[in-house]
Design a protein around this motif. Sequence first.
Motif, PDB file in Angstrom:
ATOM      1  N   GLY A  10     -41.480 -11.705  18.088  1.00 22.29           N
ATOM      2  CA  GLY A  10     -40.053 -11.613  18.365  1.00 22.29           C
ATOM      3  C   GLY A  10     -39.618 -12.659  19.349  1.00 22.29           C
ATOM      4  N   GLY A  11     -38.371 -12.529  19.751  1.00 22.94           N
ATOM      5  CA  GLY A  11     -37.794 -13.463  20.704  1.00 22.94           C
ATOM      6  C   GLY A  11     -36.283 -13.410  20.667  1.00 22.94           C
ATOM      7  N   LYS A  12     -35.677 -14.397  21.273  1.00 29.20           N
ATOM      8  CA  LYS A  12     -34.214 -14.486  21.328  1.00 29.20           C
ATOM      9  C   LYS A  12     -33.658 -14.848  19.954  1.00 29.20           C
ATOM     10  CE  LYS A  12     -33.510 -14.334  25.903  1.00 29.20           C
ATOM     11  NZ  LYS A  12     -32.709 -13.356  26.560  1.00 29.20           N
ATOM     12  N   VAL A  13     -32.643 -14.117  19.527  1.00 35.00           N
ATOM     13  CA  VAL A  13     -31.976 -14.395  18.253  1.00 35.00           C
ATOM     14  C   VAL A  13     -30.584 -14.961  18.517  1.00 35.00           C
ATOM     15  CG1 VAL A  13     -33.260 -12.702  16.897  1.00 35.00           C
ATOM     16  CG2 VAL A  13     -31.205 -11.984  18.105  1.00 35.00           C
ATOM     17  N   THR A  14     -30.043 -15.661  17.511  1.00 39.73           N
ATOM     18  CA  THR A  14     -28.709 -16.245  17.657  1.00 39.73           C
ATOM     19  C   THR A  14     -27.619 -15.195  17.516  1.00 39.73           C
ATOM     20  OG1 THR A  14     -28.630 -16.787  15.308  1.00 39.73           O
ATOM     21  CG2 THR A  14     -29.445 -18.498  16.803  1.00 39.73           C
ATOM     22  N   ASP A  15     -27.933 -14.106  16.808  1.00 36.87           N
ATOM     23  CA  ASP A  15     -26.992 -13.024  16.566  1.00 36.87           C
ATOM     24  C   ASP A  15     -27.825 -11.747  16.416  1.00 36.87           C
ATOM     25  OD1 ASP A  15     -25.367 -11.079  15.333  1.00 36.87           O
ATOM     26  OD2 ASP A  15     -24.343 -12.525  14.064  1.00 36.87           O
ATOM     27  N   PRO A  16     -27.504 -10.690  17.143  1.00 36.99           N
ATOM     28  CA  PRO A  16     -28.319  -9.475  17.069  1.00 36.99           C
ATOM     29  C   PRO A  16     -28.312  -8.801  15.695  1.00 36.99           C
ATOM     30  CG  PRO A  16     -26.515  -9.203  18.652  1.00 36.99           C
ATOM     31  CD  PRO A  16     -26.449 -10.594  18.138  1.00 36.99           C
ATOM     32  N   THR A  18     -28.940 -10.470  12.960  1.00 30.93           N
ATOM     33  CA  THR A  18     -29.778 -11.281  12.072  1.00 30.93           C
ATOM     34  C   THR A  18     -31.191 -11.431  12.645  1.00 30.93           C
ATOM     35  OG1 THR A  18     -29.340 -13.422  13.126  1.00 30.93           O
ATOM     36  CG2 THR A  18     -27.722 -12.662  11.499  1.00 30.93           C
ATOM     37  N   LEU A  19     -32.015 -12.117  11.891  1.00 32.65           N
ATOM     38  CA  LEU A  19     -33.365 -12.470  12.350  1.00 32.65           C
ATOM     39  C   LEU A  19     -33.494 -13.983  12.514  1.00 32.65           C
ATOM     40  CD1 LEU A  19     -35.655 -10.069  10.321  1.00 32.65           C
ATOM     41  CD2 LEU A  19     -35.297 -10.114  12.783  1.00 32.65           C
ATOM     42  N   GLU A  20     -32.402 -14.652  12.831  1.00 37.60           N
ATOM     43  CA  GLU A  20     -32.447 -16.090  13.084  1.00 37.60           C
ATOM     44  C   GLU A  20     -32.752 -16.302  14.565  1.00 37.60           C
ATOM     45  OE1 GLU A  20     -29.551 -19.947  13.169  1.00 37.60           O
ATOM     46  OE2 GLU A  20     -29.212 -18.468  11.602  1.00 37.60           O
ATOM     47  N   PHE A  21     -33.945 -16.837  14.842  1.00 35.67           N
ATOM     48  CA  PHE A  21     -34.378 -17.024  16.220  1.00 35.67           C
ATOM     49  C   PHE A  21     -33.795 -18.313  16.787  1.00 35.67           C
ATOM     50  CE2 PHE A  21     -37.399 -14.111  14.387  1.00 35.67           C
ATOM     51  CZ  PHE A  21     -37.493 -13.152  15.373  1.00 35.67           C
ATOM     52  N   GLU A  22     -33.437 -18.276  18.071  1.00 34.38           N
ATOM     53  CA  GLU A  22     -32.856 -19.437  18.744  1.00 34.38           C
ATOM     54  C   GLU A  22     -33.796 -20.634  18.700  1.00 34.38           C
ATOM     55  OE1 GLU A  22     -31.655 -18.628  22.750  1.00 34.38           O
ATOM     56  OE2 GLU A  22     -30.031 -17.317  22.115  1.00 34.38           O
ATOM     57  N   ASP A  23     -35.068 -20.413  18.992  1.00 30.15           N
ATOM     58  CA  ASP A  23     -36.038 -21.501  19.079  1.00 30.15           C
ATOM     59  C   ASP A  23     -37.401 -20.976  18.625  1.00 30.15           C
ATOM     60  OD1 ASP A  23     -37.752 -23.583  19.754  1.00 30.15           O
ATOM     61  OD2 ASP A  23     -36.932 -23.842  21.769  1.00 30.15           O
ATOM     62  N   LEU A  24     -37.835 -21.388  17.448  1.00 29.40           N
ATOM     63  CA  LEU A  24     -39.117 -20.909  16.922  1.00 29.40           C
ATOM     64  C   LEU A  24     -40.300 -21.311  17.794  1.00 29.40           C
ATOM     65  CD1 LEU A  24     -38.631 -21.371  13.084  1.00 29.40           C
ATOM     66  CD2 LEU A  24     -38.616 -19.248  14.397  1.00 29.40           C
ATOM     67  N   ASN A  25     -40.131 -22.356  18.606  1.00 32.59           N
ATOM     68  CA  ASN A  25     -41.199 -22.757  19.522  1.00 32.59           C
ATOM     69  C   ASN A  25     -41.371 -21.777  20.679  1.00 32.59           C
ATOM     70  OD1 ASN A  25     -41.987 -25.191  18.215  1.00 32.59           O
ATOM     71  ND2 ASN A  25     -40.109 -26.140  18.969  1.00 32.59           N
ATOM     72  N   LYS A  26     -40.384 -20.897  20.872  1.00 26.22           N
ATOM     73  CA  LYS A  26     -40.439 -19.938  21.968  1.00 26.22           C
ATOM     74  C   LYS A  26     -40.624 -18.503  21.483  1.00 26.22           C
ATOM     75  CE  LYS A  26     -37.719 -22.736  25.131  1.00 26.22           C
ATOM     76  NZ  LYS A  26     -36.487 -22.821  25.925  1.00 26.22           N
ATOM     77  N   VAL A  27     -40.989 -18.330  20.208  1.00 24.49           N
ATOM     78  CA  VAL A  27     -41.224 -16.992  19.673  1.00 24.49           C
ATOM     79  C   VAL A  27     -42.455 -16.386  20.344  1.00 24.49           C
ATOM     80  CG1 VAL A  27     -41.938 -15.757  17.582  1.00 24.49           C
ATOM     81  CG2 VAL A  27     -40.061 -17.374  17.480  1.00 24.49           C
ATOM     82  N   ASP A  28     -42.340 -15.130  20.704  1.00 29.17           N
ATOM     83  CA  ASP A  28     -43.425 -14.392  21.352  1.00 29.17           C
ATOM     84  C   ASP A  28     -44.289 -13.747  20.272  1.00 29.17           C
ATOM     85  OD1 ASP A  28     -45.037 -12.868  23.044  1.00 29.17           O
ATOM     86  OD2 ASP A  28     -43.470 -11.380  23.436  1.00 29.17           O
ATOM     87  N   ASP A  52     -32.891  -3.897  27.411  1.00 26.79           N
ATOM     88  CA  ASP A  52     -31.639  -4.296  28.056  1.00 26.79           C
ATOM     89  C   ASP A  52     -31.111  -5.648  27.579  1.00 26.79           C
ATOM     90  OD1 ASP A  52     -31.501  -1.958  29.540  1.00 26.79           O
ATOM     91  OD2 ASP A  52     -32.680  -2.804  31.184  1.00 26.79           O
ATOM     92  N   ASP A  53     -31.856  -6.348  26.738  1.00 32.96           N
ATOM     93  CA  ASP A  53     -31.436  -7.659  26.244  1.00 32.96           C
ATOM     94  C   ASP A  53     -31.163  -7.566  24.744  1.00 32.96           C
ATOM     95  OD1 ASP A  53     -31.028 -10.278  25.534  1.00 32.96           O
ATOM     96  OD2 ASP A  53     -32.912 -11.018  26.366  1.00 32.96           O
ATOM     97  N   CYS A  54     -29.882  -7.419  24.392  1.00 35.16           N
ATOM     98  CA  CYS A  54     -29.519  -7.241  22.981  1.00 35.16           C
ATOM     99  C   CYS A  54     -29.786  -8.489  22.145  1.00 35.16           C
ATOM    100  CB  CYS A  54     -28.071  -6.804  22.840  1.00 35.16           C
ATOM    101  SG  CYS A  54     -26.874  -8.088  23.256  1.00 35.16           S
ATOM    102  N   MET A  55     -30.053  -9.614  22.768  1.00 33.97           N
ATOM    103  CA  MET A  55     -30.306 -10.855  22.028  1.00 33.97           C
ATOM    104  C   MET A  55     -31.800 -11.091  21.798  1.00 33.97           C
ATOM    105  SD  MET A  55     -27.316 -11.806  21.346  1.00 33.97           S
ATOM    106  CE  MET A  55     -27.420 -13.471  20.753  1.00 33.97           C
ATOM    107  N   THR A  56     -32.633 -10.135  22.170  1.00 35.57           N
ATOM    108  CA  THR A  56     -34.072 -10.228  21.939  1.00 35.57           C
ATOM    109  C   THR A  56     -34.458  -9.171  20.917  1.00 35.57           C
ATOM    110  OG1 THR A  56     -34.509 -11.086  24.142  1.00 35.57           O
ATOM    111  CG2 THR A  56     -36.354 -10.070  23.003  1.00 35.57           C
ATOM    112  N   LYS A  57     -35.166  -9.619  19.888  1.00 41.12           N
ATOM    113  CA  LYS A  57     -35.543  -8.726  18.798  1.00 41.12           C
ATOM    114  C   LYS A  57     -37.009  -8.942  18.441  1.00 41.12           C
ATOM    115  CE  LYS A  57     -32.544  -7.954  15.544  1.00 41.12           C
ATOM    116  NZ  LYS A  57     -31.683  -8.031  14.361  1.00 41.12           N
ATOM    117  N   TYR A  58     -37.708  -7.844  18.162  1.00 41.33           N
ATOM    118  CA  TYR A  58     -39.108  -7.879  17.726  1.00 41.33           C
ATOM    119  C   TYR A  58     -39.215  -7.225  16.362  1.00 41.33           C
ATOM    120  CZ  TYR A  58     -40.665  -9.690  22.146  1.00 41.33           C
ATOM    121  OH  TYR A  58     -40.864 -10.508  23.231  1.00 41.33           O
ATOM    122  N   VAL A  59     -40.161  -7.703  15.557  1.00 39.55           N
ATOM    123  CA  VAL A  59     -40.333  -7.205  14.197  1.00 39.55           C
ATOM    124  C   VAL A  59     -41.811  -7.000  13.874  1.00 39.55           C
ATOM    125  CG1 VAL A  59     -38.212  -8.260  13.316  1.00 39.55           C
ATOM    126  CG2 VAL A  59     -40.332  -9.543  13.243  1.00 39.55           C
TER     127      VAL A  59
END
Length: 73
Positions: A10-16, A18-28, A52-59
């Motif tokens: 997971g990681g930061k997404v551009t829109d909660p 969707t599953l479009e991550f802001e930066d694939l190099n920073k995916v956890d 508490d961070d709605c812009m972070t999503k894990y799958v």
Amino acid sequence: MAQLPHLVFGGKVTDPQTLEFEDLNKVDLVGVYGSYDEAVTAWRAVSQANVDDCMTKYVVVHLHKLLEPEAQG
């Protein structure tokens, strides 16, 4: 019992919505687990830690379905 590998990441997404991550190099990459139950346990822990961070999503990804798409399971 057969191993059914699952990936949790997971990681930061551009829109909660969707599953479009802001930066694939920073995916956890949380880890690869031998069963769905183990993967869900890891997913819940990391998701709860970021609740508490709605812009972070894990799958959870069913790797076994990608590796053997013709197999049932």
